[in-house]
Every structure is written in C-alpha cells, then in structure tokens.
Scaffold this active site. Structure first.
Site, short mmCIF file in Angstrom:
data_model
loop_
_atom_site.label_atom_id
_atom_site.label_comp_id
_atom_site.label_asym_id
_atom_site.label_seq_id
_atom_site.Cartn_x
_atom_site.Cartn_y
_atom_site.Cartn_z
N ASP A 34 0.83 -1.21 0.00
CA ASP A 34 0.00 0.00 0.00
C ASP A 34 0.86 1.26 0.00
OD1 ASP A 34 -2.46 -0.98 -0.17
OD2 ASP A 34 -3.10 -0.51 1.87
N LYS A 57 -3.64 3.06 -3.38
CA LYS A 57 -4.85 3.70 -3.91
C LYS A 57 -4.86 5.11 -3.40
CE LYS A 57 -7.87 0.74 -2.57
NZ LYS A 57 -9.13 0.51 -1.95
N MET A 176 -7.66 10.25 8.05
CA MET A 176 -8.04 10.62 6.67
C MET A 176 -8.91 11.87 6.64
SD MET A 176 -8.87 7.02 4.80
CE MET A 176 -9.67 6.15 6.12
N1 SAH Z 1 -4.52 1.22 8.57
C1 SAH Z 1 -3.93 2.50 8.88
C2 SAH Z 1 -4.85 3.66 8.53
C3 SAH Z 1 -5.05 3.83 7.04
S1 SAH Z 1 -6.01 5.23 6.70
C4 SAH Z 1 -3.57 2.53 10.36
O1 SAH Z 1 -3.95 1.63 11.11
O2 SAH Z 1 -2.90 3.48 10.76
C5 SAH Z 1 -4.77 6.41 6.31
C6 SAH Z 1 -4.76 7.49 7.36
O3 SAH Z 1 -4.05 7.07 8.51
C7 SAH Z 1 -4.05 8.77 6.93
O4 SAH Z 1 -4.87 9.59 6.15
C8 SAH Z 1 -3.71 9.40 8.25
O5 SAH Z 1 -4.83 10.04 8.81
C9 SAH Z 1 -3.41 8.18 9.11
N2 SAH Z 1 -1.95 7.90 9.16
C10 SAH Z 1 -1.31 6.82 8.69
N3 SAH Z 1 0.02 6.88 8.96
C11 SAH Z 1 0.21 8.04 9.63
C12 SAH Z 1 1.35 8.68 10.17
N4 SAH Z 1 2.57 8.15 10.11
N5 SAH Z 1 1.16 9.89 10.77
C13 SAH Z 1 -0.05 10.46 10.86
N6 SAH Z 1 -1.16 9.89 10.36
C14 SAH Z 1 -1.04 8.70 9.76
#
Ligand code: SAH
Length: 267
Positions: A34, A57, A176
């Site tokens: 991803d 995506k 998000m």
């Molecule tokens: N499965 C992932 C979430 C995917 S949705 C999880 O468990 O973290 C993607 C969203 O996750 C991004 O838009 C952001 O809001 C958040 N995100 C993912 N990695 C991040 C990071 N290193 N710092 C801040 N927000 C993060």
C-alpha cells in the site's frame, strides 16, 4: 501453499513492525504494498529477489489525475492470481490492517476462491502518534475512552453525533481528514454546549518518523492554525481532547532512528 498473509506495517518507523511480520516478509515471494508503507521495511526485511507490486490507492478525488490509481478490483485480481499459483503472497498495509483499510473486500475475495489467510496485527497510526507525541490517549483523569473516527464520507456523521462528539470527554482521533479540517472544526464548534477551554487539538504530521511535526491549539483557535499552516503533509491525523494538554509535559525526541530522513512513505 494457497495462502495470503496480511501484514500490518506500522505507521512509519520501520522498527515498529512485529517479529511475526518480519518472519513472513522474509519468506514471501510476492508482496502487494500500500501507499503508506515505509520503504525501509521492504529494504530491511524482504528478500531482494522477490516481486514487489505497489497497489497504492489514492482518494477518489485524484482518480482521474493519477495514472497509477488502482481499483480495489484490480488489487483483488492481482492477489488472487498469485495466490492461486501457489506463491507465498504478503499483503502489506500501513498501520494496522484492521483499522480503516479495505481488508474486508480482500477477505471476501479470498473466501470466494477458498484461499486461506493469516492476519498479523500492528501499530495503528493513532497509537504510534500517541506514543511519539507523549499524549497518553486514556490518561487517568483526562479521558476514559478513545475513538478512532474517519470522515471519508462527511455525511456519515449525523448532527446528533456531532453534538455528542463535541460534548464527550473521550479522546477523538480523526483519520483521513486533513482536507476536511475546516469542516470538522466548524461542526464541533457549532455543536458546543459548553465552552471546553481544556480541550486541545493536535495535528500530527508523519507520526513516528524523523519528520514528525505536532501542531497544537485550542479548539477555538484551530481555524487560525489551519489558515497559518495552509497545508499539512500527508499522512496526518488529528487528536482532540483534554489529553492533548499532556503533550507539552511529556513530549520526547528519539536519537534512535536507524533510517534516512527522506523518502518516507511509498507514494
Ligand atoms: N490502517 C492505517 C490507517 C489507514 S487510513 C492505520 O492503522 O494506521 C490512512 C490514514 O491514517 C491517513 O490519512 C492518516 O490520517 C493516518 N496515518 C497513517 N500513517 C500516519 C502517520 N505516520 N502519521 C499520521 N497519520 C497517519
């Protein structure tokens, strides 16, 4: 082996991956990756001869502009294709695979083809950000629960829910949502019953990486912060609650990043 291993890559710092995940990455023959996965994970833990397929995506707003946009159907097809050929397939997703990922679509497809699977949990972005900013999300006396929320569809939260969200003492973590900050703060402020002067907001950019940045403000000055900063880097999330006050006291920095300062996320 007809099997797919779903692996949680963690939020950014490649050392936040589990030992079990590394075990499978080392054995894998095909990895579907991803967008929000640290490239360092692939460098460090996968075999250099394997097939790596980037299936990131983007949000639907960019679909027409982005030639690399991949539909969920296409991702499913690639995964099934390799699994049916008996390849050791890993599906690598950012954060934790069970939080705001499309894992269910992929599980349904695997069931259809009677392909077995394993799911390896990991550190979700909220939990990574909480640790690396020194904001204990359920600190005693500050919050007794935490909620992970997304606003992928802004209408998914009803007016009564906004009122409840504004008036709860729970810590709220929005995923998000960085393009919808104005919308979120308008809704929360509009639905206030009392003035919560002790609730703060933290916007955390690229949490757990050397580029992590934290912006804090009161709920009422948030719009000002957004105007000043204009654009927050992706990925970012928002933490709202009394617990955010603890950042000032407990923030810390690490000297222990064993990876470069750039090219953080696969894009
Ligand atoms: N499965 C992932 C979430 C995917 S949705 C999880 O468990 O973290 C993607 C969203 O996750 C991004 O838009 C952001 O809001 C958040 N995100 C993912 N990695 C991040 C990071 N290193 N710092 C801040 N927000 C993060």
């Amino acid at each position: 082996m007809r099997k797919v291993i779903f692996i949680s890559a963690g939020p950014g710092d490649p050392d936040l991956i589990t030992i079990k995940a590394v075990y499978h990455l080392r054995k894998s023959e095909v990895i579907l990756v991803d967008r929000l996965v640290s490239p360092e994970i692939l460098k460090k833990y996968s075999n250099s001869k394997i097939k790596i397929i980037y299936v990131g995506k983007r949000s639907t707003c960019c679909r027409n502009e982005n030639p690399l946009y991949m539909t969920q159907k296409r991702i499913n097809d690639i995964m099934i294709y390799h699994a049916l050929r008996g390849k050791y397939v890993v599906r690598l997703k950012g954060g934790d695979v069970s939080i705001f990922s499309n894992i269910m679509d992929e599980l349904i497809e695997l069931k259809k083809y009677h392909i077995s699977y394993e799911i390896i949990p990991g550190v979700t972005a909220a939990v990574g950000a909480a640790a690396y900013t020194g904001i204990p999300l359920t600190a005693r006396g500050y919050a007794s629960s935490v909620r992970f929320i997304t606003l992928h569809d802004p209408n998914s939260i009803h007016k009564d829910q906004w009122i409840e969200l504004m008036n709860t003492s729970d810590t709220l973590v929005f995923y998000m949502c960085i393009q919808k900050l104005d919308f979120i703060f308008d809704k929360l402020i509009m639905n206030k019953r009392n003035i919560y002067t002790d609730k703060l907001v933290a916007i955390v950019e690229q949490a757990t990486t050397p580029m992590q940045k934290v912006y804090t403000s009161s709920l009422y000055n948030c719009k000002e912060l957004i105007r000043k900063e204009k654009k927050f880097l992706s990925p970012s999330l928002v933490i709202i609650g009394k617990t955010v006050n603890l950042h000032r006291k407990f923030k810390w920095t690490s000297d222990l990043y064993f990876f470069p300062k750039k090219n953080y996320f696969v894009s």
